[in-house]
Structure formats: structure tokens, C-alpha cells
Write an enzyme that holds these catalytic residues in place. Structure first.
Site, PDB file in Angstrom:
ATOM      1  N   GLU A 130      41.338 -41.659 -90.807  1.00 30.00           N
ATOM      2  CA  GLU A 130      39.973 -41.921 -90.319  1.00 30.00           C
ATOM      3  C   GLU A 130      39.096 -42.488 -91.433  1.00 30.00           C
ATOM      4  O   GLU A 130      38.279 -43.387 -91.198  1.00 30.00           O
ATOM      5  CB  GLU A 130      39.321 -40.630 -89.794  1.00 30.00           C
ATOM      6  N   THR A 183      33.661 -48.012 -84.625  1.00 34.14           N
ATOM      7  CA  THR A 183      33.046 -46.755 -85.079  1.00 34.14           C
ATOM      8  C   THR A 183      32.212 -46.981 -86.334  1.00 34.14           C
ATOM      9  O   THR A 183      31.107 -46.433 -86.474  1.00 34.14           O
ATOM     10  CB  THR A 183      34.144 -45.703 -85.333  1.00 34.14           C
TER      11      THR A 183
HETATM   12  N1  HSE Z   1      32.006 -38.269 -84.740  1.00 42.49           N
HETATM   13  C1  HSE Z   1      32.449 -39.644 -84.794  1.00 42.49           C
HETATM   14  C2  HSE Z   1      31.263 -40.536 -84.561  1.00 42.49           C
HETATM   15  C3  HSE Z   1      33.496 -39.878 -83.742  1.00 42.49           C
HETATM   16  O1  HSE Z   1      30.508 -40.258 -83.630  1.00 42.49           O
HETATM   17  O2  HSE Z   1      31.080 -41.503 -85.301  1.00 42.49           O
HETATM   18  C4  HSE Z   1      34.032 -41.276 -83.721  1.00 42.49           C
HETATM   19  O3  HSE Z   1      34.906 -41.406 -82.609  1.00 42.49           O
END
Ligand code: HSE
Length: 309
Positions: A130, A183
């Protein structure tokens, strides 16, 4: 040659009020990763299927290989690892696509190596994937993909992850409109500081949601599914978000919000029938905006990764 094929599920991160600290796994969609141990040391991505050619085959830039490298560096071994990645879920959808791939990869390799680590101890390596994909090692997709169920990240430093019980008949409806949001971009638009009054409201909701899940108190779950910090900013990236959310609530959903960083929108409902009606209502909204979408209806997936062969 030893090999294993593993499925890892999609996940809904944030679950409205729990930015970066709450997530749950669903049964579909998800990714499949085939891992082969070979005699020539090094990690190679041999094939990627279903990504429309968009994902890097460079082992230093793909979430599966980055997670696997972090794992084997930790074990201080140098096996040959060939990776075949079957993307069975959309990229940039807010469904934890990069997390599913990374989790399937390290879970599979751990099994092939006769489980040198407990499954929960694989989490920091999946988080490395990630970190590479979006710049920050958030765990709210990888933790539920790996452990199954609803997961709370109580703390990142030190990492403290807690599985939470949830009602057996709680259904998620997920609508994935066919637009893509990275993201990294959805994180970069967020404010760096928030008002104390908003923080108070948000942590009240987080506590309410967790309590509601554990006590199977549907009304409490519903009224706690409110995000006063992230959703007002990110919903602007999703055409029709307000209408889709209103339609979901009108159709009987307990609550509704952005799945992860979007554009997918999820709802929770207390039966499959309601979850189906909610899906119809959400879908009609996107149709009226001429936006095509996919729909998934699922119980919370308590298992996480699954060995296919
Ligand atoms: N918590 C992360 C965000 C999840 O909201 O950026 C990304 O899928």
C-alpha cells in the site's frame, strides 16, 4: 516446483466515519494470485491478467511483489518466486484492489513456505504494498483482506489491529460506477487539519459504529454511519453521490458512504432482500446520470484469503 493459487477479497475501507482505521471484507469481487517457487532466486511477475495492461510488471513497482519482497527480506531468505496475478476486480475503484493482490501473494507464499509466520504477522508486509501504491502504508484494506471480517486499526505506531464482531445478517451493497479515482489523488485533496467540533462528532460516530456492530444494534449502526470530515471533500469527485446516498437510505439501508477512496459507494442493510432493493435504487440513480456501474451484494466475509489450489 511448488505452487499455490490464492483468492483474496475486496474490502470496504473507512466504513464512513473510520478513515484509515476501519474496514471489512466482502465475498466478491477479489483477486487471485498464483505463486510458484523456483530454483532461480528473485521475484518475477510472469503474467498479469485482467488489468487492461495498466499494472506494472516491474517487481519493484507492483504491490504483490513489493509485499512479497518485504516478507522474504524479513525471513532473510532468497527463494525464486514467480507471480501470476489474475486481477478479478476493477482498478482505482475504492474496493482495495492493490490490497487484495498483496494479501493473496504473501498469504500464498507463507503457506508455500510452511507458514513461518502467523497470518496476522503478515500484515506489515502487505502494508508495504500500500505504501508503494499510494504513498502511505494504510491498513484498512489489507487488514480485513488478510484477517477477514470487520477490523479496527486501533493504532499504527505501534501497529495494533483488532477484529470486531458484526451481525451475522449484515449485508453490504456496493455500487462501482465506471469512473476511476486514484487513492493517491483522493488522499492528496484532504485537509491536513480539522476542527475540534468535527473531531468530537467523528469519534462519537466511530465509537457508536463499533459498539453497534458488537451489540448488533442496527439503529446505532445506522445513525453512526456519518462522516463529517472526509466525505464532504471526496464526494465531490463522485458524480451523483448525494442522490445515490439518498436513494440507498430511502430504500432501507442502515447507512451509506464512499467505499475507501471511491468512486464505489457502499451501503449496509439488515437483510439480503433490503440489500438487493438498495442496490436497485442506487443503480437507477447512476443510470439516470448515464453512468454505467457494477453491483455487488455480500455478507461480511469472515474468512479473508482462500487457497484455491
Ligand atoms: N483509508 C484509505 C483512504 C482507503 O481512504 O484513502 C483507500 O482505499
Amino acid at each position: 516446483m511448488k505452487s499455490i493459487k490464492v483468492f483474496a477479497p475486496a474490502t470496504v475501507a473507512n466504513v464512513t466515519c473510520g478513515y484509515d482505521i476501519l474496514g471489512f471484507a466482502v465475498h466478491e469481487p477479489g483477486d487471485e494470485v498464483l505463486i510458484k517457487l523456483t530454483d532461480s532466486p528473485g521475484i518475477k511477475i510472469k503474467e498479469i491478467y485482467g488489468d487492461r495492461g495498466l499494472l506494472p510488471k516491474d517487481a519493484e513497482r507492483n504491490t504483490v511483489s513489493v509485499a512479497i519482497k518485504a516478507f522474504i527480506d524479513h525471513l532473510d531468505i532468497q527463494p525464486g518466486v514467480d507471480i501470476y496475478l489474475h486481477k478479478k476486480m476493477p482498478l482505482g475503484s475504492g474496493l482495495g484492489s492493490s490490497a487484495a493482490s498483496a494479501v493473496a501473494g504473501i498469504f500464498g507464499l507463507n503457506a508455500l513456505l510452511d507458514n513461518p509466520l502467523k497470518v496476522s504477522d503478515l500484515l506489515p508486509f502487505a502494508m508495504q504494498g500500500e505504501a508503494m501504491a499510494c504513498g502511505e502504508a494504510h491498513a484498512d484494506n489489507v487488514a480485513p483482506a488478510l484477517l477477514g471480517g470487520f477490523v479496527l486499526i486501533r493504532s499504527y505506531n505501534p501497529l495494533d489491529v483488532v477484529k470486531i464482531d458484526s451481525p451475522k445478517d449484515l449485508y453490504a451493497t456496493i455500487i462501482h460506477p465506471h469512473i476511476e479515482i486514484a487513492t493517491k489523488d483522493a488522499r492528496s485533496i484532504l485537509k491536513k487539519s480539522i476542527l475540534l467540533k468535527d473531531a468530537v462528532q467523528q469519534w462519537g460516530n466511530v465509537a457508536g459504529l463499533v459498539t453497534g456492530l458488537i451489540k448488533e444494534d442496527y439503529a446505532l449502526i445506522g445513525r453512526s454511519m456519518e462522516d463529517v470530515i472526509i466525505e464532504p471533500v471526496r464526494s465531490m469527485l463522485i458524480p451523483g453521490f448525494d442522490q445515490v446516498k439518498a436513494a440507498a437510505l430511502e430504500a432501507g439501508a442502515l447507512g451509506c458512504g464512499i467505499s475507501g477512496s471511491g468512486p464505489s459507494i457502499f451501503s449496509l442493510s439488515r437483510s439480503r432482500d433490503i440489500a438487493i432493493q438498495v442496490g436497485e435504487a442506487m443503480n437507477e440513480c447512476f443510470q439516470s446520470l448515464n453512468i454505467s456501474s457494477d453491483r455487488f451484494i455480500s455478507l461480511v466475509n469472515q474468512q479473508g484469503p482462500l487457497i484455491i489450489s
